[in-house]
Design a protein around this motif. Sequence first.
Motif, PDB file in Angstrom:
ATOM      1  N   ALA A 321       0.720  -0.905  -0.031  1.00 26.87           N
ATOM      2  CA  ALA A 321      -0.447  -0.002   0.381  1.00 26.87           C
ATOM      3  C   ALA A 321       0.503   1.651   0.015  1.00 26.87           C
ATOM      4  N   TYR A 322       2.055   1.222   0.827  1.00 28.91           N
ATOM      5  CA  TYR A 322       3.144   2.257   1.415  1.00 28.91           C
ATOM      6  C   TYR A 322       3.240   3.385  -0.597  1.00 28.91           C
ATOM      7  N   LEU A 342      -1.279   5.668   1.444  1.00 31.88           N
ATOM      8  CA  LEU A 342      -1.693   3.950   1.758  1.00 31.88           C
ATOM      9  C   LEU A 342      -2.608   3.683   1.181  1.00 31.88           C
ATOM     10  N   HIS A 343      -2.529   2.745  -0.471  1.00 32.03           N
ATOM     11  CA  HIS A 343      -3.993   2.499  -1.563  1.00 32.03           C
ATOM     12  C   HIS A 343      -4.042   0.926  -0.209  1.00 32.03           C
ATOM     13  N   ILE A 344      -4.796   0.825   0.964  1.00 37.02           N
ATOM     14  CA  ILE A 344      -4.682  -0.208   1.623  1.00 37.02           C
ATOM     15  C   ILE A 344      -6.886  -0.409   1.250  1.00 37.02           C
ATOM     16  N   GLU A 396      -2.625   9.254   4.523  1.00 38.64           N
ATOM     17  CA  GLU A 396      -0.983   8.927   5.461  1.00 38.64           C
ATOM     18  C   GLU A 396      -1.762   7.134   5.874  1.00 38.64           C
ATOM     19  N   ILE A 397      -3.337   7.544   6.460  1.00 35.27           N
ATOM     20  CA  ILE A 397      -3.544   5.906   7.567  1.00 35.27           C
ATOM     21  C   ILE A 397      -4.233   5.007   6.364  1.00 35.27           C
ATOM     22  N   GLY A 398      -4.520   5.279   5.142  1.00 33.54           N
ATOM     23  CA  GLY A 398      -5.097   5.051   4.411  1.00 33.54           C
ATOM     24  C   GLY A 398      -6.839   4.659   3.951  1.00 33.54           C
ATOM     25  N   VAL A 417     -17.606  13.622  -1.887  1.00 33.42           N
ATOM     26  CA  VAL A 417     -16.566  12.883  -0.679  1.00 33.42           C
ATOM     27  C   VAL A 417     -15.614  12.535  -1.936  1.00 33.42           C
ATOM     28  N   ARG A 418     -14.093  12.049  -1.216  1.00 34.97           N
ATOM     29  CA  ARG A 418     -13.351  12.864  -1.666  1.00 34.97           C
ATOM     30  C   ARG A 418     -12.630  11.193  -2.050  1.00 34.97           C
ATOM     31  N   ASP A 419     -12.319  10.768  -2.983  1.00 40.35           N
ATOM     32  CA  ASP A 419     -11.058   9.478  -3.636  1.00 40.35           C
ATOM     33  C   ASP A 419      -9.751   9.542  -2.852  1.00 40.35           C
ATOM     34  N   ARG A 420      -9.319   8.663  -1.899  1.00 40.00           N
ATOM     35  CA  ARG A 420      -8.088   8.814  -1.511  1.00 40.00           C
ATOM     36  C   ARG A 420      -7.456   8.178  -3.031  1.00 40.00           C
ATOM     37  N   ASP A 421      -7.397   7.093  -4.278  1.00 41.89           N
ATOM     38  CA  ASP A 421      -5.998   7.465  -4.650  1.00 41.89           C
ATOM     39  C   ASP A 421      -6.526   8.124  -6.011  1.00 41.89           C
ATOM     40  N   SER A 422      -7.335   8.870  -6.307  1.00 40.08           N
ATOM     41  CA  SER A 422      -7.471   9.409  -7.877  1.00 40.08           C
ATOM     42  C   SER A 422      -7.495  10.768  -7.084  1.00 40.08           C
ATOM     43  N   MET A 423      -8.466  11.228  -5.996  1.00 40.54           N
ATOM     44  CA  MET A 423      -8.512  12.720  -5.726  1.00 40.54           C
ATOM     45  C   MET A 423      -9.507  13.551  -6.039  1.00 40.54           C
ATOM     46  N   GLU A 424      -9.993  12.259  -6.633  1.00 37.81           N
ATOM     47  CA  GLU A 424     -12.053  13.272  -7.401  1.00 37.81           C
ATOM     48  C   GLU A 424     -11.997  13.707  -6.351  1.00 37.81           C
TER      49      GLU A 424
END
Length: 444
Positions: A321-322, A342-344, A396-398, A417-424
């Motif tokens: 994930a890191y 972290l892409h958990i 940082e905590i995924g 709603v904000r998406d961790r991976d795409s930041m969209e």
Amino acid sequence: MEITTEGDLMEKIVTLCKRRGFVFQSSEIYGGFNGFWDYGPYGVAMKKAIEQLWWSEMVEKRDNVVGLDSTIICHPKVWKASGHIDRFGDIMCDCRDCKARHRVDQMPDPKVCPVCGSTNLTPPREFNLMMKTYVGPVFDDEHVAYLRAETCQPIFVDFHLIRIATRMQLPFGIAQIGKSFRNEITPRMFTFRSREFSQMEMEFFCSEEQSMEWYRFWKEARYNYYRNLLEFREDEIQFHDHDKLAHYAKAAVDIEFKFPFGWGELEGIHHRGTWDMSRHQEFSCQNLEYFDPATGKKYLPTVVETSVGLDRTFLAVLSHAYDEQKAPTKKEGIDEDLRIVLHIPPRIAPVQVAVLPLSKKLNDKAAALQKDLWNFYRTELDLTGNIGKRYRRQDEIGTPYCVTYDFESDNDNAVTVRDRDSMEQERVSLSNLRAYLDKKVFGY
Ligand code: ATP
């Protein structure tokens, strides 16, 4: 996007784990205790989620596997029968010059110290890994007991009780999750080799004739679990067939993960033959044969085992994930240009949904929303700092989804709603929020 170099990745993971309360050394204020690790608030949340995922996949969603929760300490004869008291050890040697201690089977050249190159080594000696204790008021040899070195032995011991209680017929499996203890001589690589750790094991009992078919079945099932549910990439896991098989085994393979320090065993899938059952039959003087109603024959069941370390799974998830990214950051309104994320996989993330009020005035409304959502997801209410900083903290905590409650929310009954991976970012109506998050977090 900039990915960290392999060399220091492990160090970065260890640092993040401590800083954000995933994992830290046990008894740190006393200088730490080598080989023992404590899981902090985010760590325990993710550890329990992994445990639950394994349990649900291996027990709850199968009609041919049942569960067990046995004691950590059991009759010492169990470990005599299993061979652990007599043979469970590593062959080690010491370097007389630099004082380093090595596992002989891991030395490139068993005559040369891999640390200093000296050939001045002690003869190889066996170190037993069982942890000893005493049960009862007297500390003498008769009261010695052992902390279990693996969770599977009580499964063999309880096989018939479970079979009779559940009326299960072969083939079927018994699974257990729990702590195991090994007095590892050289605990290392963070939690990879600890002295106290958790295992998730399943012993599948079947006839000898069907055993290789089941071995192949479990090998494939376990591989798919890592690929589909833990989302490990194809280049992160591999099978490694054992070079040498135990005399009773027909096949054995490890599933290895590419940790930052190299390939390491994550799970073992072992054909154990009738070895364990025959040993317990011999040492307990009880008949442990199974009567097969279909054929009228009596025989000792053959066992296929899947055995994985929970702590190693946890470390593999973090290694997978890191990620560190340099840009874009301005877009989210903060200056620091390093984003640790972290892409958990959402189903095991310690926090699945964070709720962020845009202003202090909205804290109560956001808190009410969180209380609604915590019935369905692991949530956190994140109140302090500007919104960009809060996003970074959640990255940082995924945390896969941050829900921002803003001044518009009261009017349009919607949140961002904000998406961790795409930041969209997406505007989602409150009435649709559950369905939206369910699909994202659980995939349905
Ligand atoms: P290794 O060769 O790395 O010592 P092993 O072959 O002795 O491992 P098993 O006895 O097959 O391991 O245990 C099953 C699983 O338990 C391993 O695949 C691993 O995930 C986990 N495990 C074993 N020992 C440890 C340990 N000291 N710390 C953390 N996990 C462990």
